[in-house]
Design a protein around this motif. Structure first.
Motif, PDB file in Angstrom:
ATOM      1  N   SER A 292       0.829  -1.202   0.000  1.00  0.00           N
ATOM      2  CA  SER A 292       0.000   0.000   0.000  1.00  0.00           C
ATOM      3  C   SER A 292       0.866   1.255   0.000  1.00  0.00           C
ATOM      4  O   SER A 292       0.478   2.277  -0.568  1.00  0.00           O
ATOM      5  N   VAL A 293       2.049   1.152   0.587  1.00  0.00           N
ATOM      6  CA  VAL A 293       2.983   2.281   0.485  1.00  0.00           C
ATOM      7  C   VAL A 293       3.310   2.539  -0.985  1.00  0.00           C
ATOM      8  O   VAL A 293       3.266   3.672  -1.464  1.00  0.00           O
ATOM      9  N   LEU A 295       1.592   1.612  -3.586  1.00  0.00           N
ATOM     10  CA  LEU A 295       0.419   1.936  -4.416  1.00  0.00           C
ATOM     11  C   LEU A 295      -0.127   3.331  -4.135  1.00  0.00           C
ATOM     12  O   LEU A 295      -0.572   4.024  -5.043  1.00  0.00           O
ATOM     13  N   TYR A 296      -0.109   3.736  -2.862  1.00  0.00           N
ATOM     14  CA  TYR A 296      -0.808   4.977  -2.509  1.00  0.00           C
ATOM     15  C   TYR A 296       0.106   6.086  -1.988  1.00  0.00           C
ATOM     16  O   TYR A 296      -0.090   7.243  -2.303  1.00  0.00           O
ATOM     17  N   PHE A 297       1.102   5.713  -1.159  1.00  0.00           N
ATOM     18  CA  PHE A 297       1.864   6.775  -0.500  1.00  0.00           C
ATOM     19  C   PHE A 297       2.999   7.323  -1.362  1.00  0.00           C
ATOM     20  O   PHE A 297       3.197   8.529  -1.424  1.00  0.00           O
ATOM     21  N   PRO A 299       3.184   7.512  -4.654  1.00  0.00           N
ATOM     22  CA  PRO A 299       2.691   8.448  -5.677  1.00  0.00           C
ATOM     23  C   PRO A 299       2.408   9.844  -5.117  1.00  0.00           C
ATOM     24  O   PRO A 299       2.548  10.836  -5.828  1.00  0.00           O
ATOM     25  N   MET A 300       2.048   9.918  -3.820  1.00  0.00           N
ATOM     26  CA  MET A 300       1.801  11.230  -3.212  1.00  0.00           C
ATOM     27  C   MET A 300       3.060  12.074  -3.203  1.00  0.00           C
ATOM     28  O   MET A 300       3.007  13.293  -3.162  1.00  0.00           O
ATOM     29  N   LYS A 305       3.701   4.997  -9.400  1.00  0.00           N
ATOM     30  CA  LYS A 305       2.875   4.052  -8.653  1.00  0.00           C
ATOM     31  C   LYS A 305       3.407   2.638  -8.868  1.00  0.00           C
ATOM     32  O   LYS A 305       3.892   2.307  -9.951  1.00  0.00           O
TER      33      LYS A 305
END
Ligand SMILES: Nc1ncnc2c1ncn2[C@@H]1O[C@H](COP(=O)(O)OP(=O)(O)O)[C@@H](O)[C@H]1O
Ligand SMILES: [Mg+2]
Lengths: 428, 250
Positions: A292-293, A295-297, A299-300, A305
């Motif tokens: 999840s890091v 996939l989501y963090f 890219p932030m 991604k």
């Protein structure tokens, strides 16, 4: 039996939940590592001295350009040069497949007539330059297509160095041809000092590069820091459970629980199995968190991604096998160590070592040959290779089952060693 | 095996790996059903070693042991089911509460569900730990830990209870609570075997004692028998000192 096992899983879970340091080691540290390593990686890798990357070379030109590049590649410490595949001279097709299969990281194809094309271009250039007409009429009719196949796991920084080396070789060839052409022309015409052709030459890009990612993916995945670091540090984190796990085994010995359990009608193996089940769950949770890091963090922060490949089944298989290998290793370290501190230090150092030779910190293909052979001994490397197959090549179960099997055998080996040591420790 | 005998030991010897001399040298003992049996001796006499072998912690080098009609070698797991052991050192998970500790150990004895919960409740109540049971064991006083340590060994209603120096380092109040409960357990049919070097405590608590020194039983009988057997001795302590020759121990 099942109730006893569940009770020991529950006990282990409670112990872990109350171990703040253990929780931090298991979940916070690896997440921080992914962030930090991915962010600093680009600059760190640029200064990295990458050596001996396997390159397959196809020389269909067999003239100045091909020969110069071949000499350059052969002499380069950057590359492990080869112009044949499985004993056969490499061709465009076999080179492409060999790179796709991971046998080579880079393939370079110099097409037939490349030197001739350059020669023709240079001649034209020289003629136009030497003519009394203006410089701006330079027209390149024919360019040379050099094809470079790239394994998606090749580091961007290495690609940069290889393409810049190629450019260097090509410019050497061009200069040579140019020099010759000029010498010929100069012999005929009296040179006009005001019209040096240098500027025109520099502006001209005679050779075009085709960078083809030799992946079997339809939609090609560009290799990047995320695709390496997320799986690498996930595996690292999973193996790092050795510290809380060995700690928990040592504590049980020191706090007398093992002593008490030996007076009870339950086997020690049951207790160990409770631990293994608990820590395999921990590994799975770590995996989900780390992914999840990616996939989501990440890219932030403006990083790419994570692409998780096409086969969730294969991903599950290799993750589970890695979890087994890691917990087995934890049991072994906890059994061998005679103090908690020894277990923690021994566990941490051995995981650092295994992760370093396994290609977590620095990918194995930039290591010298001896190190690369060594890395095949690290279970972290088996796991990482499988993740590369899935995340970079989009492979399926067929690409991971062998490594998964090796990891399971490693688990069995560690459990056997642990049980032998345990038995001999109890013989007093 | 004699009727009324629950533990029969013949020629028990234990030589530890690498040791020059056996720690236990051919002990033979008969312990009667429902006895409170004291194994008394100075430090290093072999008390813990003997008890550990009887609990199945490690095997004897030689000798025969029969517990409640079962042979130690062949029936170890059945023997473990009817035996409770209170170790010399506290053996609890410090970061679990008393209830969580007892729940885990209860399960390891094969108990579960409401039966286990009721037993835990009852013992916590009896030992005045109901309130504290929600706290982690590492917040307890030494006496409280000793009591939980004891409960963990009796949840499964063992026929035989082994205690290795259960009153060492315990304040008088906790010690009395423990001794009272051991007496109650004994009234309900539990055979108790305990080690101690508190002669005063043993004299009043035990129905039978054996004095062990240097791995050998040098005397056994009821406390009263032993006291009358030696001239000028008025209590078990003077018998003990006479027998073990006031030698200094480590
Ligand atoms: N695990 C062991 N390994 C080697 N020697 C031991 C071990 N345990 C006890 N001993 C030795 O055996 C002897 C008896 O010890 P122990 O049974 O603990 O005595 P006690 O409980 O009566 O104080 C001592 O000399 C002790 O040093
Ligand atoms: Mg002792």
């Amino acid at each position: 039996m099942i109730k006893k096992l569940l009770a020991s899983v529950r006990k282990e879970t409670l112990l872990l939940l109350r171990d703040r340091v253990g929780l931090a080691i298991l979940f916070i540290m690896p997440m921080v590592l992914i962030f930090v390593m991915t962010l600093i990686q680009d600059s760190a890798f640029k200064t990295l001295n990458e050596k001996g990357i396997p390159v397959v070379f196809v020389n269909e030109d067999k003239d100045s350009l091909g020969i110069t590049i071949e000499q350059g590649l052969r002499g380069s410490t950057l590359c492990a040069f080869s112009d044949s595949i499985d004993g056969q001279p490499a061709t465009y097709e076999t080179a492409k497949n060999a790179v796709a299969d991971g046998k080579f990281l880079v393939g370079v194809v110099i097409p037939k007539g490349a030197t001739d094309a350059i020669r023709k271009n240079v001649m034209q250039l020289v003629e136009e330059t030497m003519s009394t007409d203006s410089v701006q009429t330079i027209a390149i009719s024919d360019s040379v297509d050099i094809t470079i196949f790239i394994d998606p796991i090749t580091k961007k920084s290495f690609l940069t160095s290889i393409t810049s080396s190629l450019r260097e070789f090509i410019s050497i060839v061009k200069t040579k041809i140019m020099f010759q052409t000029f010498s010929d022309q100069i012999a005929e015409i009296i040179p006009d000092q005001e019209k040096k052709p240098v500027n025109a030459f520099n502006k001209t890009q005679i050779i075009k590069y085709n960078e083809v990612f030799a992946s079997k993916q339809i939609e090609e995945i560009v290799p990047n820091a995320v695709q390496h670091n997320v799986p690498a540090w996930t595996i690292f984190a999973m193996f790092f459970i050795v510290i809380p796990m060995a700690g928990s085994i040592m504590k049980e010995k020191n706090e007398g629980s093992v002593f008490r359990l030996h007076t009870m009608p339950s086997s020690y193996l049951l207790l160990i199995n409770g631990k293994i089940i608990t820590y395999i769950f921990v590994c799975m949770i770590q995996f989900v968190l780390m992914m999840s890091v990616g996939l989501y963090f990440l890219p932030m922060l403006g990083l790419p991604k994570l692409f998780m490949g096409n086969s969730y089944l294969a991903l599950f298989i290799i993750t589970l096998a890695t979890a087994f290998a890691a917990t087995g290793y934890g049991v072994m370290v906890g059994t061998i160590a005679s103090t908690e501190q020894q277990g923690a230090i021994g566990g941490a150092l051995s995981i650092l070592l295994l992760s370093a030779i396994g290609g977590v910190w620095v990918p194995t293909y930039v290591m010298p040959g001896v190190m690369r052979d060594l890395s095949a001994l690290s279970p972290l490397n088996w796991s990482l290779n499988s993740f590369y197959e899935l995340f970079l090549r989009g492979a399926g179960v067929e690409a991971v089952w062998y490594d998964a099997l090796k990891l399971m055998l490693f688990f069995l080996l560690t459990m056997t060693v642990a049980s032998i040591i345990n038995r001999s420790n109890r013989k007093i | 095996m004699e009727q009324g005998t629950i533990i029969e030991i013949q020629g028990l010897t234990k030589t530890f790996r690498g040791a020059l001399e056996p720690a236990v040298k051919g002990i033979s003992l008969s312990i009667g059903r429902n006895e409170i049996f004291g194994l008394l001796g100075p430090n290093g006499a072999g008390k813990t070693t003997t008890i550990s072998i009887l609990c199945g912690l490690f095997p004897a080098t030689s000798g025969k042991i029969n517990i409640d009609g079962m042979d130690m070698k062949g029936d170890l797991s059945n023997i473990k089911q009817i035996v409770g052991v209170v170790p010399q050192d506290i053996a609890l998970y410090p970061t679990l509460t008393a209830r969580e500790n007892l729940d885990f150990y209860g399960h390891m004895y094969g108990l579960s569900g409401k039966l286990l919960k009721d037993k835990i409740d009852m013992w916590l109540e009896n030992f005045g730990l109901t309130e504290a049971a929600k706290r982690k064991v590492n917040t307890y006083s030494g006496g409280m830990k000793r009591r939980v340590n004891l409960i963990a060994a009796i949840l499964h209603d063992p026929k035989i209870l082994f205690l290795d120096e259960p009153t060492v380092g315990v304040d008088v109040q906790s010690r009395n609570v423990i001794i009272d409960y051991l007496k109650k357990l004994n009234d309900n049919g539990t055979t108790i075997i305990y080690t101690s070097h508190h002669m005063d405590e043993a004299e009043h608590f035990c129905t039978k004692v054996a004095i062990i020194d240097n791995g050998t039983i040098i005397e056994q009988g009821t406390p009263a028998e032993l006291i009358s057997r030696y001239d000028g001795c008025h209590n078990l302590e003077s018998v003990f000192l006479q027998l073990t020759k006031r030698r200094l121990r480590d």
